[in-house]
Design a protein around this motif. Structure first.
Motif, PDB file in Angstrom:
ATOM      1  N   LEU A 125      34.602  34.667  37.673  1.00 28.51           N
ATOM      2  CA  LEU A 125      35.119  34.708  39.043  1.00 28.51           C
ATOM      3  C   LEU A 125      34.592  35.931  39.775  1.00 28.51           C
ATOM      4  CD1 LEU A 125      36.890  33.731  41.356  1.00 28.51           C
ATOM      5  CD2 LEU A 125      38.809  34.985  40.334  1.00 28.51           C
ATOM      6  N   SER A 126      34.687  37.099  39.133  1.00 26.33           N
ATOM      7  CA  SER A 126      34.174  38.314  39.774  1.00 26.33           C
ATOM      8  C   SER A 126      32.670  38.213  39.987  1.00 26.33           C
ATOM      9  CB  SER A 126      34.519  39.546  38.943  1.00 26.33           C
ATOM     10  OG  SER A 126      33.996  39.447  37.630  1.00 26.33           O
ATOM     11  N   TRP A 168      39.345  43.755  41.758  1.00 29.97           N
ATOM     12  CA  TRP A 168      40.615  43.157  41.356  1.00 29.97           C
ATOM     13  C   TRP A 168      40.375  41.947  40.454  1.00 29.97           C
ATOM     14  CZ3 TRP A 168      45.684  44.503  43.028  1.00 29.97           C
ATOM     15  CH2 TRP A 168      46.685  43.581  42.679  1.00 29.97           C
ATOM     16  N   ALA A 169      39.421  41.086  40.857  1.00 30.96           N
ATOM     17  CA  ALA A 169      39.135  39.876  40.076  1.00 30.96           C
ATOM     18  C   ALA A 169      38.554  40.217  38.711  1.00 30.96           C
ATOM     19  CB  ALA A 169      38.167  38.979  40.857  1.00 30.96           C
ATOM     20  N   THR A 172      41.850  40.959  36.707  1.00 29.65           N
ATOM     21  CA  THR A 172      42.879  39.914  36.602  1.00 29.65           C
ATOM     22  C   THR A 172      42.315  38.506  36.432  1.00 29.65           C
ATOM     23  OG1 THR A 172      42.962  39.539  38.996  1.00 29.65           O
ATOM     24  CG2 THR A 172      44.355  41.309  38.100  1.00 29.65           C
ATOM     25  N   GLY A 173      41.043  38.313  36.795  1.00 34.39           N
ATOM     26  CA  GLY A 173      40.490  36.960  36.779  1.00 34.39           C
ATOM     27  C   GLY A 173      41.032  36.098  37.901  1.00 34.39           C
ATOM     28  N   SER A 174      41.587  36.737  38.939  1.00 34.02           N
ATOM     29  CA  SER A 174      42.176  36.003  40.053  1.00 34.02           C
ATOM     30  C   SER A 174      42.047  36.816  41.330  1.00 34.02           C
ATOM     31  CB  SER A 174      43.654  35.699  39.776  1.00 34.02           C
ATOM     32  OG  SER A 174      44.389  36.906  39.697  1.00 34.02           O
ATOM     33  N   VAL A 175      42.416  36.198  42.452  1.00 32.99           N
ATOM     34  CA  VAL A 175      42.473  36.873  43.753  1.00 32.99           C
ATOM     35  C   VAL A 175      43.912  36.792  44.233  1.00 32.99           C
ATOM     36  CG1 VAL A 175      41.715  36.798  46.153  1.00 32.99           C
ATOM     37  CG2 VAL A 175      40.085  36.322  44.314  1.00 32.99           C
ATOM     38  N   SER A 176      44.467  37.926  44.659  1.00 36.53           N
ATOM     39  CA  SER A 176      45.866  37.967  45.086  1.00 36.53           C
ATOM     40  C   SER A 176      45.963  38.376  46.550  1.00 36.53           C
ATOM     41  CB  SER A 176      46.635  38.972  44.231  1.00 36.53           C
ATOM     42  OG  SER A 176      46.225  40.285  44.569  1.00 36.53           O
ATOM     43  N   SER A 179      44.943  42.038  47.073  1.00 39.20           N
ATOM     44  CA  SER A 179      43.500  42.280  47.180  1.00 39.20           C
ATOM     45  C   SER A 179      42.951  41.767  48.507  1.00 39.20           C
ATOM     46  CB  SER A 179      42.756  41.633  46.012  1.00 39.20           C
ATOM     47  OG  SER A 179      42.878  40.219  46.031  1.00 39.20           O
TER      48      SER A 179
END
Length: 314
Positions: A125-126, A168-169, A172-176, A179
């Protein structure tokens, strides 16, 4: 408006490069890269989960290399207009220290290397976000928007706003939402920052045929838009505290920094047309750099402190 020849600088098919390591390092736009690295690190460090220190270093290095690759591709394509602007004429390609083909290959290789390293060693993801950022800056902004619309820096500014999201990604492997707010701070900061520069460098942009806002809409309209962006940026900068992501120290600092941004923008708004000194615009440009560094530095410090207090309380 002055027009420039859009052809790339000619070069022999085969030549021995005389470029130094310093010339290639200059292609990376190290000053821009340093800000990218810092905001990416803040996104990485503020994430609510831990990351292996080795992977954290890999992620930051990959983001730095990707940002540098974007700069090299930008300098390759913009060599013709860089050559006629006083601010950029000494860059490696227009000055002849690096051949255009060398800059292109250098940028492409570093792009692939940074994305693959981030994907294989950290997460995809990143890596995908980094790849999109490089593409957006090199193709959407540099090749398409920069020479075609006065909104170039508004839309293209998204590329410079992605690093904290990538950081951030990477963790965490995600987008919040947190972020995304960091993204918005940089995104809203970018137009007034660059339009302040464009106000006192409008002659450069006119010679290069770049439709920056002062050259297309005029100084008065640009000043009004700078002030409007400042009015939006100031409360957005406080949002992380309002939503509970960071503590009161950040909230107070962000409010004061935002008020300062509005104040400097107000002074730009009050400028007279044709003011050659451009002192308010130069002051805003300098303050905007301080603003972005300071607000992210306080965000980082507050995030780390809140996490440490949470661990102590546990």
């Amino acid at each position: 408006m002055a027009l420039v020849d859009d052809t790339r600088i000619d070069e022999p098919a085969f030549r021995v490069s005389e470029a130094t390591a310093g010339d290639f390092f200059s292609l990376l736009k190290p000053r821009v890269m340093s800000l990218v690295v810092f905001t990416a690190f803040v996104g990485l460090a503020a994430a609510p989960v831990a990351i292996n220190p080795f992977l954290a270093v890999v992620a930051i290095l990959a983001i730095a290399v990707g940002a540098g690759a974007s700069g090299a591709l930008n300098m390759w394509y913009d060599a013709d207009i860089d050559a006629v602007m006083s601010r950029t004429a000494t860059r490696p390609v227009p000055s002849g220290r690096v051949a255009p083909g060398e800059a292109l290959v250098f940028g492409l290789v570093l792009s692939a290397l940074s994305v693959m390293t981030l994907g294989v060693l950290v997460n995809w993801l990143s890596a995908a976000l980094l790849a999109f950022t490089i593409f957006f800056y090199a193709v959407v902004y540099t090749i398409w928007l920069k020479r075609s619309t006065p909104q170039n820096i508004v839309i293209g500014g998204a590329a410079g706003a992605f690093p904290p999201v990538i950081g951030w990604a990477a963790v965490t492997g995600s987008v919040s939402l947190e972020s995304v707010i960091l993204f918005l701070i940089i995104f809203l900061w970018t137009p007034p920052h660059f339009w302040a520069l464009a106000l006192f460098k409008s002659g450069d942009y006119e010679r290069a045929g770049i439709p920056m806002m002062p050259n297309v809409a005029g100084e008065a309209s640009t000043r009004r838009q700078i002030f409007a962006y400042a009015l939006v940026l100031a409360p957005v900068g406080v949002l992380p505290w309002y939503l509970g992501y960071v503590g009161a120290v950040y909230g107070v600092a962000a409010a004061l920094l935002g008020a300062g941004f509005v104040w400097y923008s107000w002074k730009v708004l009050r400028m007279r047309d044709g003011d050659r000194a451009m002192k308010p615009a130069k002051a805003l440009f300098g303050y905007s750099l301080l603003y972005l560094f300071a607000i992210f530095a306080v965000y980082l410090a507050d995030s780390v402190a809140e996490r440490a207090l949470g661990l102590v309380g546990a």
